[in-house]
Design an enzyme around this catalytic site. Sequence first.
Site, short mmCIF file in Angstrom:
data_model
loop_
_atom_site.label_atom_id
_atom_site.label_comp_id
_atom_site.label_asym_id
_atom_site.label_seq_id
_atom_site.Cartn_x
_atom_site.Cartn_y
_atom_site.Cartn_z
N GLY A 155 8.09 -5.83 4.51
CA GLY A 155 8.86 -6.39 3.39
C GLY A 155 8.77 -7.91 3.39
N ARG A 156 9.79 -8.54 2.79
CA ARG A 156 9.75 -10.00 2.63
C ARG A 156 9.60 -10.76 3.95
NH1 ARG A 156 13.87 -9.00 -1.58
NH2 ARG A 156 15.14 -8.43 0.19
N ILE A 157 10.47 -10.45 4.93
CA ILE A 157 10.47 -11.24 6.17
C ILE A 157 9.22 -10.93 7.00
CG2 ILE A 157 11.72 -11.76 8.31
CD1 ILE A 157 14.34 -11.10 6.77
N THR A 234 13.99 -9.43 15.33
CA THR A 234 14.90 -10.26 14.54
C THR A 234 15.49 -9.41 13.41
OG1 THR A 234 12.99 -10.97 13.22
CG2 THR A 234 13.75 -12.48 14.94
N ARG A 236 17.44 -5.61 13.35
CA ARG A 236 18.76 -5.11 13.72
C ARG A 236 18.67 -4.47 15.09
NH1 ARG A 236 20.54 -8.02 10.48
NH2 ARG A 236 21.92 -7.58 8.71
N GLU A 265 26.09 -5.30 19.25
CA GLU A 265 26.42 -6.70 19.03
C GLU A 265 27.94 -6.88 18.93
OE1 GLU A 265 23.18 -8.20 16.58
OE2 GLU A 265 24.66 -9.59 15.77
N HIS A 283 21.81 -13.87 17.23
CA HIS A 283 21.66 -13.45 15.83
C HIS A 283 21.58 -14.67 14.91
CE1 HIS A 283 22.38 -9.89 12.90
NE2 HIS A 283 21.60 -10.81 12.36
N GLY A 285 18.77 -15.74 13.06
CA GLY A 285 17.59 -15.75 12.18
C GLY A 285 17.75 -16.69 11.00
C1 GLV Z 1 20.99 -11.33 8.91
O1 GLV Z 1 20.79 -10.63 9.86
C2 GLV Z 1 21.03 -10.86 7.57
O2 GLV Z 1 20.90 -9.64 7.34
O3 GLV Z 1 21.18 -11.67 6.66
#
Ligand code: GLV
Length: 317
Positions: A155-157, A234, A236, A265, A283, A285
Amino acid sequence: MKKIFVSRLLPDAGMELLRNSGFEVDLHAHSDPLKPEALRRRVKDVQGLICLLDDKIDKTLMDAASKLEVISNMAVGYNNIDTEYAASRGIAVCNTPGILTTATAELAWALLFAVARRIPESDAFMRSGKFSGWQPLLMLGGAVSGKTLGLIGSGRIGTAFALMSKGFRMRVLYNGKRNPLLERKLGAENTDLDTLLRESDFISLHVPLRESNYHLIGKREFSLMKTGAYLINTARGPVIDEAELVRVLKEKRIAGAALDVYEQEPQLTPGLRDLDNVVLTPHSGSATTETRRRLAEMAVQNCLEILRGEACGNRVV
Ligand code: GLV
């Protein structure tokens, strides 16, 4: 007058938008999340809820908020929200996609290099005063250029992350929906998961947390990885079976891991913090000043649009 509850102090730009919104605003002005019972009390008579990814927005919470019209999550992931129940109640759910893509992809690269070149360990070593001069065998790590990069999630990331590999001349494999951009720009190959796990030197996770992705990387998957492989997460935490990860890192079955997200978490699985071959970040990112400002603005904007009856482009439900 409609009322909005904000579950944490947001960056100034978001708070400013709220102050000028004309709505009544109640704020939990702390950095720690509210306990579920306290959160339920605060949302009793609100129409808008602006929340974060560690606020559990389940049926019980929504049942305590009979007037709720919108849940605006300041995150792209929304696995903390029971979207099905929200839909059944006619409550809109919004997220903040797009603006954190680059920041998260950059952090994945920072983690990749940090674990491969043992940056936190090296930093601790220098501070300890143990550095006695250049040595041929000191802090040897893994090379990155020319290696195979395995992307789980396209996807995007994931895409942004993979495109950043260009300068490192890597062979790129990806598992996920077909992505012509990755294929055209990098010659990336779409493979099944097992092939990717077997052939990659660096495996980076970029999938959302869904039931089908829970423990996507567990005992069987670790057993397929190269002994020199590094795993970066990065996405979940629950995508990885963290107890199993601790075991393979202890046994040095893989070379290392770098994690920004955790299964329970903010707790860490016992043993994780004692390992040298893992790099841990909190967390973060999306944690650049610019990105967090824009995230806050978008989360507030989404909430205001729904409450004003305007169209909102970031509705997931
Ligand atoms: C960060 O983990 C988000 O989902 O924005």
